[in-house]
Design a protein around this motif. Structure first.
Motif, PDB file in Angstrom:
ATOM      1  N   ASN A 168     -32.241 -26.740  -3.614  1.00 36.63           N
ATOM      2  CA  ASN A 168     -31.065 -25.948  -3.256  1.00 36.63           C
ATOM      3  C   ASN A 168     -30.950 -24.617  -3.971  1.00 36.63           C
ATOM      4  O   ASN A 168     -30.177 -23.765  -3.545  1.00 36.63           O
ATOM      5  N   ARG A 169     -31.698 -24.406  -5.072  1.00 40.40           N
ATOM      6  CA  ARG A 169     -31.446 -23.212  -5.861  1.00 40.40           C
ATOM      7  C   ARG A 169     -32.675 -22.332  -6.075  1.00 40.40           C
ATOM      8  O   ARG A 169     -32.565 -21.292  -6.700  1.00 40.40           O
ATOM      9  N   THR A 170     -33.842 -22.740  -5.620  1.00 40.34           N
ATOM     10  CA  THR A 170     -35.013 -21.907  -5.898  1.00 40.34           C
ATOM     11  C   THR A 170     -35.563 -21.334  -4.599  1.00 40.34           C
ATOM     12  O   THR A 170     -35.286 -21.862  -3.519  1.00 40.34           O
ATOM     13  N   PRO A 171     -36.377 -20.243  -4.703  1.00 36.33           N
ATOM     14  CA  PRO A 171     -37.007 -19.672  -3.491  1.00 36.33           C
ATOM     15  C   PRO A 171     -37.873 -20.705  -2.774  1.00 36.33           C
ATOM     16  O   PRO A 171     -37.911 -20.743  -1.547  1.00 36.33           O
ATOM     17  N   LEU A 172     -38.549 -21.556  -3.564  1.00 35.54           N
ATOM     18  CA  LEU A 172     -39.396 -22.588  -2.969  1.00 35.54           C
ATOM     19  C   LEU A 172     -38.562 -23.520  -2.093  1.00 35.54           C
ATOM     20  O   LEU A 172     -38.913 -23.830  -0.959  1.00 35.54           O
ATOM     21  N   ARG A 174     -35.722 -22.846  -0.749  1.00 33.41           N
ATOM     22  CA  ARG A 174     -35.220 -22.122   0.423  1.00 33.41           C
ATOM     23  C   ARG A 174     -36.308 -22.115   1.504  1.00 33.41           C
ATOM     24  O   ARG A 174     -36.019 -22.321   2.684  1.00 33.41           O
ATOM     25  N   ALA A 175     -37.560 -21.870   1.066  1.00 28.24           N
ATOM     26  CA  ALA A 175     -38.664 -21.874   2.030  1.00 28.24           C
ATOM     27  C   ALA A 175     -38.769 -23.246   2.693  1.00 28.24           C
ATOM     28  O   ALA A 175     -38.978 -23.364   3.902  1.00 28.24           O
ATOM     29  N   GLN A 176     -38.590 -24.288   1.891  1.00 34.53           N
ATOM     30  CA  GLN A 176     -38.674 -25.640   2.461  1.00 34.53           C
ATOM     31  C   GLN A 176     -37.590 -25.873   3.493  1.00 34.53           C
ATOM     32  O   GLN A 176     -37.838 -26.394   4.581  1.00 34.53           O
ATOM     33  N   ARG A 177     -36.370 -25.468   3.153  1.00 40.19           N
ATOM     34  CA  ARG A 177     -35.270 -25.706   4.091  1.00 40.19           C
ATOM     35  C   ARG A 177     -35.461 -24.887   5.350  1.00 40.19           C
ATOM     36  O   ARG A 177     -35.177 -25.343   6.459  1.00 40.19           O
ATOM     37  N   VAL A 191     -42.539 -16.806   5.519  1.00 33.68           N
ATOM     38  CA  VAL A 191     -42.700 -18.013   4.708  1.00 33.68           C
ATOM     39  C   VAL A 191     -44.087 -18.579   4.995  1.00 33.68           C
ATOM     40  O   VAL A 191     -44.490 -18.675   6.152  1.00 33.68           O
ATOM     41  N   THR A 196     -45.888 -24.358   2.035  1.00 31.32           N
ATOM     42  CA  THR A 196     -44.626 -25.075   1.834  1.00 31.32           C
ATOM     43  C   THR A 196     -44.787 -26.553   2.149  1.00 31.32           C
ATOM     44  O   THR A 196     -44.286 -27.419   1.419  1.00 31.32           O
TER      45      THR A 196
END
Lengths: 300, 461
Positions: A168-172, A174-177, A191, A196
């Motif tokens: 929920n808090r990292t760029p990684l 965010r890419a996953q979501r 992305v 990912t």
């Protein structure tokens, strides 16, 4: 009453283990819409890695503090399981991406057969018992809580917070979501979808390996067939909580653990797996989106 | 000229450098994967404690094989394949004339199967034929029949079923229990087993009608496990994990296959041997399998079969055209389950013993793998897949010469399922559409064209 609370504690411990495995299922299903059948065997593999590290430590470095030993077992198990899951994704799932839906399911089942038989061939078919690592038991209001139960629940809580933070808090995360919601759009926006997905497999495997280490510590035994039943139950947990949802997977895991230990305590132990599987069927039939999942929209 | 030579040379050295890099990389990966599991082995010592034994040479062999393999792959195999592909693309399209053999493949195969037992007897004698007829013939044909049965559910109706083995179990236990408790004969119980399995198909199919795709797969898996667990735990009837043993053999028009005076061998004036019973079983399962194929082919031309295929292609379109999807799905489940039940009762009569051990999830997975590897919906492809996958793993039992290479402690049977799993993965990655990747439409406008498998859907039922 004390008996009931005791069963709650036992169920919570078991549920933590299921929850950790379930996260791997739910993340992979969320991101590429595939049931990773080999995930249960990755859990078993993690348990075996921990077992071998434990034996290495007792043979060559007798007198290592228990905390350090447990930490080493976990870390080596995580690394090994992550490497295995990464390799499996690379050779068995990635070439089939974009192929028809059944193809990766079949390779996943194939990989599950390969993993359990690989361990049977290389490590032998017998049960592998180890002496108890931590054995202290505390009495609290007439309920006995063992140290290993506390360790399992605490480690689960810590790892889940770390995971929640990553997703929920990292760029990684965010890419996953983003990949989970729409992989084509995510790719257009820069992305790296393949990377990912690989990272998702690695994360899931690492958690499964921790669960494997905890399982080994809790029951003190591991065998090559251990991947199947906990794997299916963890998948049940993921579905029960709503597939694709991380908190859902944990919630589902805890519920399955509780149901299993309460059923064994108050009804017959023989049919505890029947109870779990029936719940899976009932949930899927009446509420396929699970407790915390989003309902699926049918597109024409 | 010299310029061209130098560019190819530099390209070659670049390729070699890349191959070396990748070889080292895959060597490291292999080391990481196998260091704990191959390099070290957990064994029990005399005091029954776990100890580690070390196998570093074996680990080194693994790593070296991976490195050399990857190097050859990148440096030689991949450029060669690319070249061949380019040449193939450049070559003009040649209309392929189907040979006599491929046109009449199924007829030839059926004749060959009918002639199989006499030929084997002629080649290796009556006693020698036991292994070939039973281990290869009957064993493969059971899987062919099961896969053809599952094909109705998965290949035609597009409903993903991971618990097919439950119906196999229902059939087997129907025969085992009713023949031991009531002494009924095989020929009475064969249709009963089919009917009961079909009923179970409807019972299990009914609640899952609303589910689609993977969810359906998981629920059917759960049902399969539930049936197995009930068989294990309902000990008063099923005798639990001990299983039901001493199941009566089948008879041929009342003639028994035993050593008695009016047994088959005595009546025919043949020397007493168990091989005749096996040959009888071979023809029995061949007949049952062909019945499955015949029914499938006929059903595909009937409204219900067309409804199944329409359901597989597009459920929403199917519903809007007024097809009752409920009955369509249930008939598919019931028909598939019925053949599973037939195969199950045959299994019971062949083994003379059933236990829940035979009906684990792995069996469902193997059957589904055969259906998918064969190219869902294609009967020939499925039969070929069954021969390759089951026959291939059965042959492993025969490879005793490997003992000379790997030492007397080497048991090829141990590697059977490992190789089966690897084969599943390799075949799937190599041919995602299965062995026979094209389908002929059953209904067509003016002209019949074979459709590539990639254009047909697998269904989301």
């Amino acid at each position: 009453m004390e008996y009931f609370v005791q069963q709650l504690v036992n169920g919570l411990t078991l549920g933590s283990i299921y929850g950790m495995i379930a996260i791997g299922y739910t993340m992979v299903y969320g991101i590429i819409g595939m049931i990773n059948f080999a995930h249960g065997d990755i859990f078993m593999l993690g348990g075996f890695a921990a077992l071998i590290v434990f034996l290495l430590l007792t043979t060559f470095m007798a007198g290592v503090p228990v905390v350090l030993a447990l930490l080493l077992m976990m870390i080596v198990g995580m690394l090994t399981a992550a490497l295995w899951n990464w390799t499996i994704e690379r050779v068995a799932y990635r070439p089939l991406r974009g192929s028809f839906r059944l193809a990766p399911l079949i390779t996943a089942i194939g990989m599950s057969i390969v993993l359990s038989n690989f361990i049977q061939v290389t490590q032998g078919p017998r049960n592998k018992p180890i002496p108890p690592l931590v054995s202290s038991v505390y009495e609290l209001f007439g309920i006995s809580i063992s140290l290993k139960q506390i360790v399992i629940v605490v480690i689960t809580a810590i790892l889940l917070s770390v995971f929640w933070y990553i997703v929920n808090r990292t760029p990684l995360g965010r890419a996953q979501r983003a990949t989970e919601q729409d992989s084509k759009m995510a790719a257009l926006l820069g992305v790296d979808v393949d990377r990912t997905i690989s990272v998702t497999f690695i994360m899931g495997a690492a958690l499964a390996a921790v669960a494997g280490t905890m399982y080994l510590m809790y029951y003190g035994v591991v065998v090559f067939t251990d991947g199947f039943a906990p794997g299916v139950k963890a998948f049940t947990a993921a579905v029960l909580g709503g597939i694709g949802s991380l908190p859902g997977a944990v919630l589902g895991g805890l519920l399955i653990g509780l149901i299993e230990s309460l059923w064994s305590a108050y009804f017959t132990i023989d049919y505890k797996d029947v109870a779990t599987f029936s719940i899976l069927a009932i949930v899927l039939i009446f509420k396929p989106s699970g407790i915390l999942g989003r309902p699926e929209v049918e597109k024409v | 000229m010299a310029n061209v030579a130098s560019t190819t040379a530099s390209a070659g050295s670049e390729l070699t450098a890349r191959a070396l890099r990748e070889a080292v990389f895959s060597g490291l990966i292999t080391l990481g994967l196998f260091v704990l599991f191959v390099g070290l082995k957990t064994d029990q010592n005399i005091r029954n404690e776990l100890i580690l034994t070390q196998h570093w040479v074996l680990l080194a062999i693994f790593v070296i094989v991976a490195m050399v393999g990857r190097f050859l792959m990148v440096a030689y195999a991949q450029p060669w394949l690319a070249q061949r592909k380019a040449a193939k693309a450049a070559a003009p399209e040649v209309a392929k004339e189907e040979s006599f053999f491929s046109r009449n493949f199924s007829k030839i195969a059926i004749v060959a199967l009918v002639l199989y037992p006499p030929v084997i007897i002629a080649l290796v004698g009556v006693q020698g034929s036991l292994k070939w007829v039973d281990n290869f013939g009957v064993q493969i044909l059971i899987y062919v029949m099961l896969a053809w049965g599952l094909n109705i559910v998965v290949g035609l109706a597009g409903l993903l079923d991971l618990g097919y083995v439950a119906f196999y179990a229902v059939g087997a236990y129907t025969y085992a229990l009713l023949s031991t408790y009531f002494g009924l004969s095989f020929w009475v119980l064969l249709p009963v087993a089919g009917l009961l399995a079909a009923c179970w198909g409807v019972v299990l199919g009914f609640p899952v009608l609303r589910l689609r795709g993977d969810y359906l797969a998981i629920v059917t898996l759960a049902f399969g496990e539930i049936i197995r667990l009930v068989l294990i735990n309902w000990t008063e009837v099923t005798k639990g994990t001990f299983g039901v043993s001493g199941i009566a053999k089948a008879t041929l028009f009342g003639i028994k296959f035993d050593a008695s005076k009016d047994g088959f061998a005595a009546l025919m004036g043949l020397p007493i041997s168990s091989a005749y019973y096996k040959i009888f079983l071979f023809y029995l399962i061949l007949g049952l399998a062909l019945l499955t194929a015949f029914v499938t082919i006929r059903l595909r031309r009937m409204p219900v079969g067309r409804a199944w295929e329409a359901l597989r292609e597009d459920e929403i379109a199917c519903r809007s055209l007024g097809i009752n999807t409920t009955t369509t799905k249930l008939t598919a489940f019931a028909t598939g389950a019925m053949f599973g039940g037939f195969a199950g009762s045959f299994f019971a009569v062949r083994q003379g013993f059933v236990s829940p051990e035979s009906f684990v999830f792995l069996e469902s997975a193997v059957i589904l793998a055969i259906v998918v590897l064969g190219g869902m919906g294609s009967l020939t492809g499925i039969a070929v897949a069954a021969v390759v996958m089951i026959g291939g793993t059965e042959i492993l039992r025969e490879l005793t010469f490997l003992k000379m290479i790997f030492g007397p402690n080497f048991t090829p049977e141990l590697y059977r399922m490992l190789i089966f799993g690897l084969a599943m993965v390799v075949v799937m990655v190599w041919k995602p559409r299965g062995f026979v990747g094209s389908r002929e439409p059953t209904a067509f406008l003016r002209e019949r064209r074979a459709v590539s498998g990639s254009f047909t859907k697998e269904g989301h039922g």
